[in-house]
Design an enzyme around this catalytic site. Sequence first.
Site, short mmCIF file in Angstrom:
data_model
loop_
_atom_site.label_atom_id
_atom_site.label_comp_id
_atom_site.label_asym_id
_atom_site.label_seq_id
_atom_site.Cartn_x
_atom_site.Cartn_y
_atom_site.Cartn_z
N HIS A 134 57.35 3.11 9.11
CA HIS A 134 56.07 2.98 9.83
C HIS A 134 55.90 4.11 10.84
O HIS A 134 54.79 4.61 11.03
CB HIS A 134 55.98 1.61 10.51
CG HIS A 134 56.01 0.49 9.52
ND1 HIS A 134 55.13 0.43 8.46
CD2 HIS A 134 56.82 -0.58 9.39
CE1 HIS A 134 55.39 -0.64 7.74
NE2 HIS A 134 56.43 -1.27 8.28
N ASP B 170 30.64 -3.94 25.44
CA ASP B 170 29.21 -3.77 25.68
C ASP B 170 28.63 -5.17 25.87
O ASP B 170 29.37 -6.17 25.95
CB ASP B 170 28.55 -2.96 24.54
CG ASP B 170 28.37 -3.74 23.25
OD1 ASP B 170 28.88 -4.87 23.14
OD2 ASP B 170 27.71 -3.21 22.33
N HIS C 120 53.30 -2.78 12.48
CA HIS C 120 53.28 -1.62 11.57
C HIS C 120 52.57 -0.39 12.13
O HIS C 120 52.99 0.73 11.88
CB HIS C 120 52.61 -1.99 10.24
CG HIS C 120 53.44 -2.92 9.42
ND1 HIS C 120 53.15 -3.21 8.09
CD2 HIS C 120 54.55 -3.65 9.71
CE1 HIS C 120 54.03 -4.06 7.61
NE2 HIS C 120 54.89 -4.36 8.58
N THR D 257 29.98 -6.62 16.86
CA THR D 257 30.80 -6.75 15.65
C THR D 257 32.22 -6.25 15.84
O THR D 257 33.09 -6.53 15.01
CB THR D 257 30.19 -5.90 14.51
OG1 THR D 257 30.12 -4.54 14.98
CG2 THR D 257 28.80 -6.40 14.12
N CYS E 113 32.55 -5.40 21.11
CA CYS E 113 31.11 -5.21 21.03
C CYS E 113 30.62 -6.34 20.12
O CYS E 113 31.38 -7.29 19.87
CB CYS E 113 30.72 -3.82 20.54
SG CYS E 113 31.17 -3.40 18.85
C1 RB5 Z 1 24.66 -3.78 20.18
O1 RB5 Z 1 23.49 -4.48 19.98
C2 RB5 Z 1 25.51 -3.77 18.92
O2 RB5 Z 1 25.02 -2.79 18.06
C3 RB5 Z 1 26.94 -3.52 19.25
O3 RB5 Z 1 27.40 -4.54 20.10
C4 RB5 Z 1 27.93 -3.47 18.10
O4 RB5 Z 1 27.82 -4.57 17.28
C5 RB5 Z 1 27.98 -2.19 17.36
O5 RB5 Z 1 28.82 -1.96 16.50
#
Ligand code: RB5
Length: 157
Positions: A132, A7, A96, A65, A63
Amino acid sequence: MIIFGSDHGGYATKEFLKKCLDKRKIPFIDCGCDGSSVDYPDIAEKVCREVLKKPDNKGVLLCGTGIGISISANKVKGIRAALCSDYYSAKLTRLHNDSNVLCLGGRTIGEEVAWELLEVWLNTAYSGDSRHTARIEKIAAIEARENAVGTCSECKE
Ligand code: RB5
């Protein structure tokens, strides 16, 4: 084939990783985004459907995080997506878990760390160890039971 997706939160790191692969002449496909705001579940699903087309395919999802896109990816049957931010986990999840998707946080780790993680993840083969394999089969069994919920006559009210 390596299949990328991110994203807007993971876009810059995705572009950096693509350059790293380009330099090494390693081919890949990019399923987006182009930097504009998109919803990470849409990208996760698109990449995962591509990954599942061939057994050797691998997905790389980013994304902000890495969390939202990894949760989404793991909803797709047959996907074992691993969110990694350290070298040991990136290596061990291939050895694993035989993970077929690597998830990274574009806003939580630096670009060089992201490349280090992707490189070790790509270069580490599944161990093939029977312990595994049995555990991975149990993951698949959970998926199968989950898909069956609501379709079993005993489960219906
Ligand atoms: C988008 O702003 C953010 O929420 C997304 O990139 C991500 O971190 C979601 O888990």
